[in-house]
Write a protein that holds these residues in place. Structure first.
Motif, PDB file in Angstrom:
ATOM      1  N   ASP A   1       0.823  -1.207   0.000  1.00 21.62           N
ATOM      2  CA  ASP A   1       0.000   0.000   0.000  1.00 21.62           C
ATOM      3  C   ASP A   1       0.860   1.262   0.000  1.00 21.62           C
ATOM      4  OD1 ASP A   1      -2.320  -1.496   0.024  1.00 21.62           O
ATOM      5  OD2 ASP A   1      -2.542  -1.415   2.204  1.00 21.62           O
ATOM      6  N   GLU A   2       2.014   1.187   0.637  1.00 25.20           N
ATOM      7  CA  GLU A   2       2.944   2.316   0.713  1.00 25.20           C
ATOM      8  C   GLU A   2       4.294   1.876   0.136  1.00 25.20           C
ATOM      9  OE1 GLU A   2       2.280   5.371   1.784  1.00 25.20           O
ATOM     10  OE2 GLU A   2       0.208   4.887   2.308  1.00 25.20           O
ATOM     11  N   PRO A   3       4.408   1.744  -1.184  1.00 23.61           N
ATOM     12  CA  PRO A   3       5.615   1.168  -1.781  1.00 23.61           C
ATOM     13  C   PRO A   3       6.878   2.020  -1.630  1.00 23.61           C
ATOM     14  CG  PRO A   3       4.159   1.990  -3.484  1.00 23.61           C
ATOM     15  CD  PRO A   3       3.407   2.094  -2.191  1.00 23.61           C
ATOM     16  N   ARG A   4       6.743   3.248  -1.153  1.00 18.00           N
ATOM     17  CA  ARG A   4       7.939   4.073  -0.909  1.00 18.00           C
ATOM     18  C   ARG A   4       8.617   3.695   0.402  1.00 18.00           C
ATOM     19  NH1 ARG A   4       8.100   9.630  -3.443  1.00 18.00           N
ATOM     20  NH2 ARG A   4       6.808   9.407  -5.279  1.00 18.00           N
ATOM     21  N   THR A   5       7.875   3.029   1.297  1.00 22.35           N
ATOM     22  CA  THR A   5       8.437   2.690   2.606  1.00 22.35           C
ATOM     23  C   THR A   5       8.203   1.237   3.007  1.00 22.35           C
ATOM     24  OG1 THR A   5       6.406   3.458   3.678  1.00 22.35           O
ATOM     25  CG2 THR A   5       8.231   5.051   3.477  1.00 22.35           C
ATOM     26  N   ARG A   6       7.591   0.460   2.135  1.00 24.13           N
ATOM     27  CA  ARG A   6       7.306  -0.945   2.442  1.00 24.13           C
ATOM     28  C   ARG A   6       7.382  -1.766   1.155  1.00 24.13           C
ATOM     29  NH1 ARG A   6       4.307  -1.145   7.360  1.00 24.13           N
ATOM     30  NH2 ARG A   6       3.701   0.945   7.991  1.00 24.13           N
ATOM     31  N   TYR A   7       7.521  -3.076   1.346  1.00 25.63           N
ATOM     32  CA  TYR A   7       7.425  -3.941   0.181  1.00 25.63           C
ATOM     33  C   TYR A   7       6.532  -5.119   0.506  1.00 25.63           C
ATOM     34  CZ  TYR A   7      10.402  -7.753   1.894  1.00 25.63           C
ATOM     35  OH  TYR A   7      10.904  -8.819   2.595  1.00 25.63           O
ATOM     36  N   ARG A   8       5.884  -5.605  -0.501  1.00 29.23           N
ATOM     37  CA  ARG A   8       5.069  -6.818  -0.415  1.00 29.23           C
ATOM     38  C   ARG A   8       5.095  -7.435  -1.803  1.00 29.23           C
ATOM     39  NH1 ARG A   8      -0.692  -7.812  -1.125  1.00 29.23           N
ATOM     40  NH2 ARG A   8      -1.170  -9.798  -0.140  1.00 29.23           N
ATOM     41  N   ILE A   9       5.594  -8.636  -1.897  1.00 30.22           N
ATOM     42  CA  ILE A   9       5.640  -9.331  -3.182  1.00 30.22           C
ATOM     43  C   ILE A   9       4.230  -9.796  -3.522  1.00 30.22           C
ATOM     44  CG2 ILE A   9       6.549 -11.361  -4.389  1.00 30.22           C
ATOM     45  CD1 ILE A   9       9.069 -11.094  -2.641  1.00 30.22           C
ATOM     46  N   ASP A  10       3.824  -9.538  -4.746  1.00 30.70           N
ATOM     47  CA  ASP A  10       2.518  -9.974  -5.203  1.00 30.70           C
ATOM     48  C   ASP A  10       2.371 -11.475  -4.932  1.00 30.70           C
ATOM     49  OD1 ASP A  10       1.001 -11.326  -7.678  1.00 30.70           O
ATOM     50  OD2 ASP A  10       0.134  -9.345  -7.298  1.00 30.70           O
ATOM     51  N   PRO A  11       1.341 -11.893  -4.178  1.00 33.71           N
ATOM     52  CA  PRO A  11       1.214 -13.305  -3.792  1.00 33.71           C
ATOM     53  C   PRO A  11       1.163 -14.283  -4.967  1.00 33.71           C
ATOM     54  CG  PRO A  11      -0.272 -11.952  -2.494  1.00 33.71           C
ATOM     55  CD  PRO A  11       0.309 -11.061  -3.553  1.00 33.71           C
ATOM     56  N   GLU A  12       0.444 -13.929  -6.041  1.00 31.26           N
ATOM     57  CA  GLU A  12       0.378 -14.826  -7.198  1.00 31.26           C
ATOM     58  C   GLU A  12       1.733 -14.934  -7.882  1.00 31.26           C
ATOM     59  OE1 GLU A  12      -2.878 -14.087  -9.865  1.00 31.26           O
ATOM     60  OE2 GLU A  12      -4.270 -13.804  -8.190  1.00 31.26           O
ATOM     61  N   GLU A  13       2.421 -13.809  -7.973  1.00 30.07           N
ATOM     62  CA  GLU A  13       3.753 -13.818  -8.579  1.00 30.07           C
ATOM     63  C   GLU A  13       4.730 -14.621  -7.712  1.00 30.07           C
ATOM     64  OE1 GLU A  13       6.793 -10.635 -10.656  1.00 30.07           O
ATOM     65  OE2 GLU A  13       5.204  -9.882  -9.363  1.00 30.07           O
ATOM     66  N   GLN A  14       4.598 -14.480  -6.393  1.00 33.96           N
ATOM     67  CA  GLN A  14       5.457 -15.235  -5.478  1.00 33.96           C
ATOM     68  C   GLN A  14       5.262 -16.735  -5.674  1.00 33.96           C
ATOM     69  OE1 GLN A  14       5.918 -13.855  -1.394  1.00 33.96           O
ATOM     70  NE2 GLN A  14       5.488 -15.928  -0.686  1.00 33.96           N
ATOM     71  N   LEU A  15       4.024 -17.171  -5.766  1.00 32.96           N
ATOM     72  CA  LEU A  15       3.742 -18.593  -5.994  1.00 32.96           C
ATOM     73  C   LEU A  15       4.338 -19.057  -7.311  1.00 32.96           C
ATOM     74  CD1 LEU A  15       2.406 -21.212  -5.128  1.00 32.96           C
ATOM     75  CD2 LEU A  15       0.284 -20.385  -6.153  1.00 32.96           C
ATOM     76  N   SER A  16       4.205 -18.251  -8.346  1.00 34.78           N
ATOM     77  CA  SER A  16       4.775 -18.591  -9.650  1.00 34.78           C
ATOM     78  C   SER A  16       6.301 -18.717  -9.569  1.00 34.78           C
ATOM     79  CB  SER A  16       4.379 -17.525 -10.673  1.00 34.78           C
ATOM     80  OG  SER A  16       5.006 -17.757 -11.900  1.00 34.78           O
ATOM     81  N   ILE A  17       6.932 -17.814  -8.851  1.00 30.79           N
ATOM     82  CA  ILE A  17       8.392 -17.878  -8.692  1.00 30.79           C
ATOM     83  C   ILE A  17       8.780 -19.124  -7.914  1.00 30.79           C
ATOM     84  CG2 ILE A  17      10.390 -16.770  -7.597  1.00 30.79           C
ATOM     85  CD1 ILE A  17       9.015 -14.047  -8.300  1.00 30.79           C
ATOM     86  N   PHE A  18       8.049 -19.439  -6.857  1.00 30.85           N
ATOM     87  CA  PHE A  18       8.341 -20.652  -6.080  1.00 30.85           C
ATOM     88  C   PHE A  18       8.248 -21.897  -6.970  1.00 30.85           C
ATOM     89  CE2 PHE A  18       6.925 -18.851  -1.680  1.00 30.85           C
ATOM     90  CZ  PHE A  18       8.025 -18.024  -1.664  1.00 30.85           C
ATOM     91  N   GLU A  19       7.256 -21.928  -7.848  1.00 32.72           N
ATOM     92  CA  GLU A  19       7.105 -23.071  -8.763  1.00 32.72           C
ATOM     93  C   GLU A  19       8.277 -23.135  -9.741  1.00 32.72           C
ATOM     94  OE1 GLU A  19       3.189 -22.388 -10.354  1.00 32.72           O
ATOM     95  OE2 GLU A  19       2.222 -23.316  -8.604  1.00 32.72           O
ATOM     96  N   ARG A  20       8.726 -21.983 -10.237  1.00 34.06           N
ATOM     97  CA  ARG A  20       9.895 -21.963 -11.130  1.00 34.06           C
ATOM     98  C   ARG A  20      11.138 -22.450 -10.405  1.00 34.06           C
ATOM     99  NH1 ARG A  20       9.377 -16.172 -13.607  1.00 34.06           N
ATOM    100  NH2 ARG A  20      11.595 -16.135 -13.167  1.00 34.06           N
ATOM    101  N   LEU A  21      11.321 -22.026  -9.164  1.00 35.17           N
ATOM    102  CA  LEU A  21      12.470 -22.492  -8.383  1.00 35.17           C
ATOM    103  C   LEU A  21      12.437 -24.018  -8.251  1.00 35.17           C
ATOM    104  CD1 LEU A  21      12.559 -19.826  -5.539  1.00 35.17           C
ATOM    105  CD2 LEU A  21      14.415 -20.312  -7.126  1.00 35.17           C
ATOM    106  N   GLU A  22      11.278 -24.539  -7.905  1.00 36.13           N
ATOM    107  CA  GLU A  22      11.135 -25.984  -7.740  1.00 36.13           C
ATOM    108  C   GLU A  22      11.436 -26.719  -9.039  1.00 36.13           C
ATOM    109  OE1 GLU A  22       7.702 -29.185  -6.509  1.00 36.13           O
ATOM    110  OE2 GLU A  22       7.607 -27.166  -5.646  1.00 36.13           O
ATOM    111  N   SER A  23      10.955 -26.195 -10.166  1.00 39.53           N
ATOM    112  CA  SER A  23      11.185 -26.860 -11.449  1.00 39.53           C
ATOM    113  C   SER A  23      12.662 -26.827 -11.847  1.00 39.53           C
ATOM    114  CB  SER A  23      10.324 -26.233 -12.553  1.00 39.53           C
ATOM    115  OG  SER A  23      10.824 -24.964 -12.921  1.00 39.53           O
ATOM    116  N   ARG A  24      13.412 -25.894 -11.297  1.00 42.59           N
ATOM    117  CA  ARG A  24      14.850 -25.779 -11.584  1.00 42.59           C
ATOM    118  C   ARG A  24      15.708 -26.450 -10.500  1.00 42.59           C
ATOM    119  NH1 ARG A  24      16.317 -19.748 -13.294  1.00 42.59           N
ATOM    120  NH2 ARG A  24      18.290 -20.841 -13.482  1.00 42.59           N
ATOM    121  N   ASP A  25      15.053 -27.174  -9.584  1.00 36.69           N
ATOM    122  CA  ASP A  25      15.748 -27.838  -8.472  1.00 36.69           C
ATOM    123  C   ASP A  25      16.549 -26.843  -7.632  1.00 36.69           C
ATOM    124  OD1 ASP A  25      14.771 -30.408  -8.902  1.00 36.69           O
ATOM    125  OD2 ASP A  25      16.301 -30.810 -10.421  1.00 36.69           O
TER     126      ASP A  25
END
Length: 148
Positions: free
Chosen positions: A53-77
């Motif tokens: 909500d306040e990207p100048r002072t906080r971060y939050r990774i988009d949950p759907e994108e995070q799941l997609s990245i986790f799946e890519r990591l798993e597929s790459r061992d």
């Protein structure tokens, strides 16, 4: 002995570039590679969209994108080594907000400060491990960065 994160120079440079390009907003992403509680090695990085909500002072990774990245990591061992984000106008240490949001025990949290400590290039990169042995809240422990 302090935990260690092996962070290859090309990946560190890419994270620095992302921090500069995102300013004044915080950038964020996920680090993949070989995880171990005492010493991890980064082999890849995955930039992600900051949906805080306040990207100048906080971060939050988009949950759907995070799941997609986790799946890519798993597929790459690869394992989840940790996360990174920037502090465009703050120090290279974790903020109270960072501690409240930390959820991955023993993982690395790389922080890029664009304010740094002076000189032509003020950027500073530091890393911290989230330690939460009790499950009732934890703390960040400074991590040694090894740059092969």
């Amino acid at each position: 002995m302090a935990p260690t994160l092996v962070l290859p120079d090309p990946i560190e440079r890419a994270i620095l570039e992302a921090a500069r390009a995102s300013a004044p907003r915080e950038c964020c992403g996920i680090l993949g590679g070989e995880f171990a509680p005492g010493a991890s090695r980064v082999r890849s990085h995955y930039p992600a969209r900051n949906v805080a909500d306040e990207p100048r002072t906080r971060y939050r990774i988009d949950p759907e994108e995070q799941l997609s990245i986790f799946e890519r990591l798993e597929s790459r061992d690869e394992e989840i080594v940790g996360f990174y984000h920037s502090h465009p106008r703050g120090p290279p240490g974790p903020s109270a907000t960072d501690a409240e949001a930390a959820a991955w025990p023993d993982r690395s949290y790389v922080i890029v400060s664009l304010e740094g400590s002076g000189g032509d290039d003020n950027a500073v990169v530091r890393s911290w491990r989230w330690r939460d042995a009790s499950g009732e809240g934890g703390q960040f422990e400074r991590e040694r960065l090894e740059r092969p």
